[in-house]
Design a protein around this motif. Structure first.
Motif, PDB file in Angstrom:
ATOM      1  N   ASN A  15       0.831  -1.197   0.000  1.00 15.89           N
ATOM      2  CA  ASN A  15       0.000   0.000   0.000  1.00 15.89           C
ATOM      3  C   ASN A  15       0.871   1.254   0.000  1.00 15.89           C
ATOM      4  O   ASN A  15       1.766   1.407   0.822  1.00 15.89           O
ATOM      5  CB  ASN A  15      -0.904  -0.001   1.236  1.00 15.89           C
ATOM      6  CG  ASN A  15      -1.895   1.153   1.223  1.00 15.89           C
ATOM      7  OD1 ASN A  15      -2.352   1.565   0.163  1.00 15.89           O
ATOM      8  ND2 ASN A  15      -2.231   1.646   2.392  1.00 15.89           N
ATOM      9  N   GLY A  16       0.615   2.145  -0.935  1.00 15.96           N
ATOM     10  CA  GLY A  16       1.373   3.390  -1.007  1.00 15.96           C
ATOM     11  C   GLY A  16       2.607   3.329  -1.869  1.00 15.96           C
ATOM     12  O   GLY A  16       3.272   4.351  -2.062  1.00 15.96           O
ATOM     13  N   ALA A  17       2.962   2.143  -2.422  1.00 14.27           N
ATOM     14  CA  ALA A  17       4.169   2.036  -3.248  1.00 14.27           C
ATOM     15  C   ALA A  17       4.074   2.924  -4.486  1.00 14.27           C
ATOM     16  O   ALA A  17       5.083   3.477  -4.941  1.00 14.27           O
ATOM     17  CB  ALA A  17       4.408   0.585  -3.662  1.00 14.27           C
ATOM     18  N   VAL A  18       2.868   3.062  -5.026  1.00 11.28           N
ATOM     19  CA  VAL A  18       2.678   3.920  -6.205  1.00 11.28           C
ATOM     20  C   VAL A  18       3.043   5.356  -5.866  1.00 11.28           C
ATOM     21  O   VAL A  18       3.725   6.050  -6.632  1.00 11.28           O
ATOM     22  CB  VAL A  18       1.220   3.837  -6.704  1.00 11.28           C
ATOM     23  CG1 VAL A  18       0.995   4.819  -7.843  1.00 11.28           C
ATOM     24  CG2 VAL A  18       0.882   2.424  -7.143  1.00 11.28           C
ATOM     25  N   LEU A  19       2.604   5.821  -4.695  1.00 10.97           N
ATOM     26  CA  LEU A  19       2.877   7.202  -4.282  1.00 10.97           C
ATOM     27  C   LEU A  19       4.351   7.398  -3.960  1.00 10.97           C
ATOM     28  O   LEU A  19       4.934   8.434  -4.290  1.00 10.97           O
ATOM     29  CB  LEU A  19       2.013   7.558  -3.070  1.00 10.97           C
ATOM     30  CG  LEU A  19       0.502   7.417  -3.248  1.00 10.97           C
ATOM     31  CD1 LEU A  19      -0.214   7.864  -1.979  1.00 10.97           C
ATOM     32  CD2 LEU A  19       0.004   8.205  -4.448  1.00 10.97           C
ATOM     33  N   VAL A  38       6.227  16.211   6.550  1.00 13.21           N
ATOM     34  CA  VAL A  38       6.205  14.840   6.039  1.00 13.21           C
ATOM     35  C   VAL A  38       5.476  13.926   7.024  1.00 13.21           C
ATOM     36  O   VAL A  38       4.695  13.044   6.617  1.00 13.21           O
ATOM     37  CB  VAL A  38       7.639  14.327   5.788  1.00 13.21           C
ATOM     38  CG1 VAL A  38       7.624  12.831   5.451  1.00 13.21           C
ATOM     39  CG2 VAL A  38       8.288  15.108   4.648  1.00 13.21           C
ATOM     40  N   ALA A  39       5.708  14.118   8.314  1.00 10.86           N
ATOM     41  CA  ALA A  39       5.059  13.291   9.329  1.00 10.86           C
ATOM     42  C   ALA A  39       3.542  13.431   9.288  1.00 10.86           C
ATOM     43  O   ALA A  39       2.817  12.505   9.656  1.00 10.86           O
ATOM     44  CB  ALA A  39       5.582  13.660  10.719  1.00 10.86           C
ATOM     45  N   VAL A  40       3.055  14.586   8.818  1.00 11.91           N
ATOM     46  CA  VAL A  40       1.612  14.809   8.724  1.00 11.91           C
ATOM     47  C   VAL A  40       1.062  14.318   7.383  1.00 11.91           C
ATOM     48  O   VAL A  40       0.089  13.549   7.336  1.00 11.91           O
ATOM     49  CB  VAL A  40       1.280  16.306   8.919  1.00 11.91           C
ATOM     50  CG1 VAL A  40      -0.196  16.574   8.608  1.00 11.91           C
ATOM     51  CG2 VAL A  40       1.601  16.734  10.334  1.00 11.91           C
ATOM     52  N   PHE A  41       1.678  14.739   6.288  1.00 13.20           N
ATOM     53  CA  PHE A  41       1.073  14.514   4.974  1.00 13.20           C
ATOM     54  C   PHE A  41       1.395  13.154   4.364  1.00 13.20           C
ATOM     55  O   PHE A  41       0.614  12.659   3.550  1.00 13.20           O
ATOM     56  CB  PHE A  41       1.486  15.635   4.010  1.00 13.20           C
ATOM     57  CG  PHE A  41       0.796  16.932   4.300  1.00 13.20           C
ATOM     58  CD1 PHE A  41      -0.488  17.167   3.837  1.00 13.20           C
ATOM     59  CD2 PHE A  41       1.411  17.919   5.058  1.00 13.20           C
ATOM     60  CE1 PHE A  41      -1.146  18.355   4.114  1.00 13.20           C
ATOM     61  CE2 PHE A  41       0.764  19.107   5.343  1.00 13.20           C
ATOM     62  CZ  PHE A  41      -0.517  19.326   4.869  1.00 13.20           C
ATOM     63  N   PHE A  42       2.517  12.527   4.721  1.00 14.36           N
ATOM     64  CA  PHE A  42       2.798  11.194   4.205  1.00 14.36           C
ATOM     65  C   PHE A  42       1.738  10.186   4.651  1.00 14.36           C
ATOM     66  O   PHE A  42       1.136   9.506   3.816  1.00 14.36           O
ATOM     67  CB  PHE A  42       4.197  10.748   4.626  1.00 14.36           C
ATOM     68  CG  PHE A  42       4.526   9.338   4.213  1.00 14.36           C
ATOM     69  CD1 PHE A  42       4.962   9.053   2.937  1.00 14.36           C
ATOM     70  CD2 PHE A  42       4.385   8.284   5.121  1.00 14.36           C
ATOM     71  CE1 PHE A  42       5.252   7.747   2.552  1.00 14.36           C
ATOM     72  CE2 PHE A  42       4.672   6.988   4.753  1.00 14.36           C
ATOM     73  CZ  PHE A  42       5.110   6.713   3.461  1.00 14.36           C
ATOM     74  N   PRO A  43       1.460  10.060   5.961  1.00  9.57           N
ATOM     75  CA  PRO A  43       0.416   9.102   6.351  1.00  9.57           C
ATOM     76  C   PRO A  43      -0.972   9.476   5.847  1.00  9.57           C
ATOM     77  O   PRO A  43      -1.784   8.593   5.546  1.00  9.57           O
ATOM     78  CB  PRO A  43       0.485   9.111   7.888  1.00  9.57           C
ATOM     79  CG  PRO A  43       1.180  10.364   8.251  1.00  9.57           C
ATOM     80  CD  PRO A  43       2.110  10.672   7.133  1.00  9.57           C
ATOM     81  N   VAL A  52      -1.064   8.261   2.165  1.00  8.16           N
ATOM     82  CA  VAL A  52      -1.108   6.802   2.082  1.00  8.16           C
ATOM     83  C   VAL A  52      -2.439   6.270   2.591  1.00  8.16           C
ATOM     84  O   VAL A  52      -3.021   5.348   2.007  1.00  8.16           O
ATOM     85  CB  VAL A  52       0.067   6.188   2.883  1.00  8.16           C
ATOM     86  CG1 VAL A  52      -0.061   4.675   2.951  1.00  8.16           C
ATOM     87  CG2 VAL A  52       1.399   6.572   2.249  1.00  8.16           C
ATOM     88  N   ARG A  53      -2.968   6.864   3.657  1.00 13.47           N
ATOM     89  CA  ARG A  53      -4.261   6.425   4.186  1.00 13.47           C
ATOM     90  C   ARG A  53      -5.379   6.690   3.186  1.00 13.47           C
ATOM     91  O   ARG A  53      -6.269   5.846   2.993  1.00 13.47           O
ATOM     92  CB  ARG A  53      -4.555   7.140   5.506  1.00 13.47           C
ATOM     93  CG  ARG A  53      -5.799   6.607   6.228  1.00 13.47           C
ATOM     94  CD  ARG A  53      -6.029   7.334   7.546  1.00 13.47           C
ATOM     95  NE  ARG A  53      -4.893   7.168   8.441  1.00 13.47           N
ATOM     96  CZ  ARG A  53      -4.167   8.174   8.895  1.00 13.47           C
ATOM     97  NH1 ARG A  53      -4.436   9.421   8.527  1.00 13.47           N
ATOM     98  NH2 ARG A  53      -3.164   7.957   9.712  1.00 13.47           N
TER      99      ARG A  53
END
Length: 253
Positions: A98-102, A237-242, A245-246
């Motif tokens: 999950n999230g590998a595309v991003l 990054v800690a805010v927008f990465f998850p 991906v979510r």
């Protein structure tokens, strides 16, 4: 991140890099546009309000930071186009992390950003700009610029997931513009009205630009901003990465 996820992310990165060969004009425009901005502000617009020293030594770090903040529309368009063409649905049907595309999208864009940064530095040197902070300072400044770009990419990816459609990208992209223009890229906060100068000083991009000026040994640099230039992108990054991906994972539900 597991080996499985890293392998999937690298596969998606190679997919994005393959697009470069099929769309060379888009890559070229992305490299040339910030160069045009640098030349315009250095020779046509001028500036230097409140700058003690050569304006080009103040301008170049600001333009490098600005280049790292802008140019997200290509990333956002690619994500929304994949969503609307059903490409993401095909990827989700595969045994893929999950999230590998991003992640693959972000890695490919970071490679292009590094190339664009190298081009900008080369043009700046041709204009007479020089880094005076030594090799360690130069590498540290480049690292801060790329870290800021990485944070901005994940903001762009998340906004693209929120927009959902290519035609909405331009409207959402406007949200990023204040980060670039309400900054100290072109002039010092001290030369601005009090309230505006305060906003500019707190801008994450201003923190990066000030720290980079310090590491390059140019005017406008201030000790103590390096940590802020690290913490701001890491927090973003800690805010927008998850979040990204979510939201990507929620598409399959």
């Amino acid at each position: 991140m597991s080996t499985y996820a890293l392998t999937d992310s690298w596969t998606m990165t190679r997919r994005e890099l393959a697009h470069w060969a099929r769309q060379p004009v888009r890559v070229l425009v992305g490299l040339v546009f910030p160069v045009m901005l640098l030349l315009m502000f250095a020779y046509l617009v001028g500036g230097g309000r409140g700058v003690n020293g050569e304006y080009v030594d103040y301008l170049v770090p600001g333009m490098l930071a600005l280049t790292m903040a802008f140019g997200l529309e290509g990333t956002m368009l690619s994500v929304t186009q994949d969503l609307n063409k059903g490409v993401i649905d095909r990827f989700r049907s595969m045994p893929m992390a999950n999230g590998a595309v991003l992640v693959g999208r972000s890695v490919a864009d970071m490679l292009q950003s590094a190339l664009g940064l190298a081009v900008m530095i080369g043009v700046a040197c041709a204009l007479g700009w020089r880094a005076h902070g030594g090799v360690s300072g130069f590498l540290g400044a480049v690292g801060l610029l790329l870290l800021f770009r990485f944070a901005m990419l994940w903001i762009g990816i998340h906004l693209a997931m929120v927009a959902g459609r290519p035609e909405m990208v331009q409207a959402v992209q406007i949200l990023v513009w204040p980060v670039g223009f309400l900054s100290n890229a072109f002039a010092t906060p001290q030369s601005m009205p009090g309230w505006l100068g305060t906003v500019v000083e707190w801008n994450p991009m201003s923190q990066t630009a000030t720290a980079v000026r310090e590491l390059f040994g140019g005017p406008g640099g201030e000790p103590g901003h390096v940590w802020a230039a690290v913490l701001w992108p890491v927090a973003l990054v800690a805010v927008f990465f998850p979040l990204a991906v979510r939201r990507f994972g929620a598409l399959s539900k």
